[in-house]
Write an enzyme that holds these catalytic residues in place. Structure first.
Site, mmCIF file in Angstrom:
data_model
loop_
_atom_site.group_PDB
_atom_site.id
_atom_site.type_symbol
_atom_site.label_atom_id
_atom_site.label_comp_id
_atom_site.label_asym_id
_atom_site.label_seq_id
_atom_site.Cartn_x
_atom_site.Cartn_y
_atom_site.Cartn_z
ATOM 1 N N SER A 2 41.006 38.770 48.512
ATOM 2 C CA SER A 2 40.755 39.712 47.430
ATOM 3 C C SER A 2 40.305 38.955 46.189
ATOM 4 C CB SER A 2 42.030 40.499 47.103
ATOM 5 O OG SER A 2 41.892 41.240 45.907
ATOM 6 N N TYR B 3 50.470 42.073 45.173
ATOM 7 C CA TYR B 3 49.246 42.034 45.971
ATOM 8 C C TYR B 3 48.434 40.785 45.644
ATOM 9 C CZ TYR B 3 44.775 43.634 47.940
ATOM 10 O OH TYR B 3 43.604 43.747 48.656
#
Length: 260
Positions: free
Chosen positions: A152, A165
């Site tokens: 990500s 996350y």
């Protein structure tokens, strides 16, 4: 088949390979599973919900490899080990592992609970580690393998309440390097893909805000946010023979977002 077709096939065919895609029933994982299948691989799609898995496999493009599914809760270590057992018993040695399953819990950091943290790290980091431990050494023993993680932007920058996350994805990029160091000399290339801002079920709530969505698009060099088709080519490349000298890398597929 003419010479150009033969050349491209030799570089990018996955015929005869066995692939596993976690998180393969939706979003980027599903797009990658379909691409690997179209390139000739026999693909096992893994996720939690049997209904979504059945629908995914039933809609898998024909003309490539075969598709099947296994249900597993990747946030449960025992379930991940059972999955590895099932893969070996039902499908033999895995050649290609794509770790696309993930959860993104978005409260402000001071509202993030220990349960939120544990659930995120178990799914986003522990499962790729455990599947690597189970499947990677066997790939190395065979002299060929590919592991692809979905990382990500939040692995390298904080935005949008990255919280647990972002931590999990930064660690996943580090795991990519560790696994590459361990197994690349034995023919196993390990890489990660870092998407930009992409319209997926995981980001559906964010995409309901046109102002924020537009602002994210303007931060790219291409002037648009990502779509699922942006990940098919890079996935086939990293899963096949053409990427034999690419390992330990996190590749940003983001329209230049990370360069601005």
């Amino acid at each position: 088949m003419d010479h150009a077709d033969e050349f491209l096939t030799s570089l990018f065919t996955l015929r005869g390979r066995k692939a596993v895609v976690t998180g393969g029933s939706s979003g980027i994982g599903r797009s990658i599973a379909e691409a690997l299948c179209r390139a000739g691989a026999d693909v096992v799609v893994v996720a939690r919900r049997p209904e979504a898995l059945r629908e995914t496999v039933e809609r898998m493009p024909t003309g490539g490899g075969a598709a099947s599914w296994l249900s597993a809760d990747l946030g449960d270590r025992a379930a991940v080990h059972r999955l590895a057992d099932q893969l070996e018993e039902q499908h033999g040695t895995t050649d290609i592992l794509v770790n696309a399953a993930g959860v993104n819990i978005r409260p402000p950091l001071d509202e993030l609970t220990e349960d939120d943290w544990d659930r995120t790290l178990r799914t986003n980091l522990d499962a790729p580690f455990l599947l690597g431990q189970r499947l990677g050494p066997k790939m190395a023993a065979n002299g060929w393998g590919r592991i692809v993680h979905i990382a990500s932007q939040q692995a390298v920058r904080a935005f949008g309440n990255s919280g647990a996350y972002g931590v999990s994805k930064a660690a996943l990029s580090a795991l990519t390097r560790s696994q590459a160091e361990a197994w690349s000399a034995h023919g196993v290339c390990v890489n990660a893909i870092a998407p930009g801002f992409v319209h997926t079920p995981l980001n559906e709530a964010v995409f309901r805000d046109p102002e924020r969505t537009g602002a994210m698009a303007r931060r790219t060099m291409t002037g648009r946010n990502g779509v699922l088709a942006d990940f098919t080519g890079i996935a086939v490349f990293l899963a096949g023979d053409a990427s034999a000298y690419v390992t330990g890398q996190t590749l940003f597929v983001d329209g230049g977002f990370s360069s601005t």
